[in-house]
Write an enzyme that holds these catalytic residues in place. Structure first.
Site, PDB file in Angstrom:
ATOM      1  N   SER A  66      27.387  37.612  33.085  1.00  9.28           N
ATOM      2  CA  SER A  66      26.471  38.769  33.576  1.00  9.28           C
ATOM      3  C   SER A  66      25.533  39.255  34.341  1.00  9.28           C
ATOM      4  O   SER A  66      24.817  38.124  35.024  1.00  9.28           O
ATOM      5  CB  SER A  66      25.711  39.186  32.349  1.00  9.28           C
ATOM      6  OG  SER A  66      26.486  39.271  31.290  1.00  9.28           O
TER       7      SER A  66
HETATM    8  N1  SAH Z   1      26.320  34.922  28.741  1.00 12.25           N
HETATM    9  C1  SAH Z   1      27.523  34.573  29.234  1.00 12.25           C
HETATM   10  C2  SAH Z   1      28.308  35.542  29.285  1.00 12.25           C
HETATM   11  C3  SAH Z   1      29.431  35.444  28.868  1.00 12.25           C
HETATM   12  S1  SAH Z   1      30.331  36.207  28.830  1.00 12.25           S
HETATM   13  C4  SAH Z   1      26.678  33.743  31.032  1.00 12.25           C
HETATM   14  O1  SAH Z   1      25.759  34.119  31.265  1.00 12.25           O
HETATM   15  O2  SAH Z   1      27.323  33.507  31.419  1.00 12.25           O
HETATM   16  C5  SAH Z   1      31.235  36.262  27.236  1.00 12.25           C
HETATM   17  C6  SAH Z   1      32.078  35.494  26.645  1.00 12.25           C
HETATM   18  O3  SAH Z   1      31.921  35.979  25.588  1.00 12.25           O
HETATM   19  C7  SAH Z   1      32.762  34.251  27.717  1.00 12.25           C
HETATM   20  O4  SAH Z   1      32.790  33.193  27.715  1.00 12.25           O
HETATM   21  C8  SAH Z   1      33.646  34.382  26.041  1.00 12.25           C
HETATM   22  O5  SAH Z   1      34.941  33.433  25.967  1.00 12.25           O
HETATM   23  C9  SAH Z   1      32.810  34.297  24.923  1.00 12.25           C
HETATM   24  N2  SAH Z   1      33.347  35.215  23.744  1.00 12.25           N
HETATM   25  C10 SAH Z   1      34.613  36.128  23.250  1.00 12.25           C
HETATM   26  N3  SAH Z   1      34.443  36.159  22.189  1.00 12.25           N
HETATM   27  C11 SAH Z   1      34.094  35.209  21.413  1.00 12.25           C
HETATM   28  C12 SAH Z   1      34.381  34.840  20.180  1.00 12.25           C
HETATM   29  N4  SAH Z   1      34.557  35.392  19.496  1.00 12.25           N
HETATM   30  N5  SAH Z   1      32.977  33.582  19.462  1.00 12.25           N
HETATM   31  C13 SAH Z   1      32.799  32.583  20.853  1.00 12.25           C
HETATM   32  N6  SAH Z   1      32.707  33.470  22.043  1.00 12.25           N
HETATM   33  C14 SAH Z   1      33.681  34.337  22.904  1.00 12.25           C
END
Ligand code: SAH
Length: 221
Positions: A66
């Site tokens: 993000s």
């Molecule tokens: N907070 C992260 C951004 C992550 S983007 C950072 O600082 O880099 C969102 C993430 O959520 C992705 O890696 C995706 O794979 C994960 N995601 C999506 N659905 C999910 C679920 N049901 N359980 C766990 N992770 C999930």
């Protein structure tokens, strides 16, 4: 804690002074965390020079880290003082996890893509974030065995608020989650009180999708 990686300290100062403080984040602990976590290490080397700019960046597997301000805003809304147990859904690069690890006592983070989880684990170990536990599974179910939590942070877009996140919060606990359709969401804060829940809308945002039993299905992404 992160002194080995201070080549980009100036960029971080500029990021906090131009993107975070002017938009109203004042909690010194949050600002200090944003100043100290080496965000560039959470993206590939070719993107290091862009790591402190005012936008999200790709982290592989069609996912993104993000924008710095959104990380600060969501973190700020959790109102962490240092003694909390926090659940994070969507470890991704591990950047937001590292910020939480500086501000809470223990962080439980769930990621569904194992490649991302293992890369994040390695980096968080290198940065001595020893108060973080990462699990690879569908985070839409929460983490019942470790509940209740003081705060829950969801960093992927959800069609609604999965009730298990509320159930797994302590009374007085905070949930921050982007709620909406696949293209835009409302960053939503929910406070669990003894009489029910209070809901606050914090502004529009756009996240990658929460995929799982209580999110979107694989076919929809
Ligand atoms: N907070 C992260 C951004 C992550 S983007 C950072 O600082 O880099 C969102 C993430 O959520 C992705 O890696 C995706 O794979 C994960 N995601 C999506 N659905 C999910 C679920 N049901 N359980 C766990 N992770 C999930």
């Amino acid at each position: 804690m992160f002194s080995r990686h201070d080549n980009y300290l100036k960029s971080r100062k500029r990021m906090v002074e131009t993107q975070i403080i002017p938009r109203g984040i004042t909690d010194k602990r949050v600002l200090d965390a944003m100043l100290s976590v080496p965000r560039h290490l959470f993206v590939e080397k070719a993107l290091w020079e862009q790591a402190y700019n005012d936008y999200p960046l790709p982290i592989g597997e069609k996912q993104t880290i993000s924008q710095p301000y959104i990380v600060a805003l969501m973190t700020d809304a959790l109102e962490l003082k240092g003694s909390e147990k926090v659940l994070e859904i969507g470890t991704g690069s591990g950047y937001q996890t590292a910020i939480l690890s500086k501000l809470a006592e223990k962080v439980y983070s769930i990621e569904r893509i194992s490649m991302l989880a293992s890369r994040a684990r390695k980096l968080l170990d290198e940065l001595h974030c020893s108060n973080v536990v990462i699990r690879v599974c569908d985070g839409t179910e929460g983490w019942k065995e470790e509940s209740p939590f003081d705060a829950v942070l969801v960093t992927a877009a959800s069609p609604d608020i999965p009730s298990q996140y509320i159930e797994q919060l302590k009374t007085g606990g905070r949930l921050v989650i982007p709620v909406g359709d696949m293209f835009s969401q409302m960053l939503t804060k929910v406070v669990k009180t003894k009489d029910g829940i209070q809901r606050f809308e914090m502004g529009g945002c756009r996240f990658v999708k929460l995929v799982g039993r209580y999110g979107w299905t694989e076919e929809e992404i």
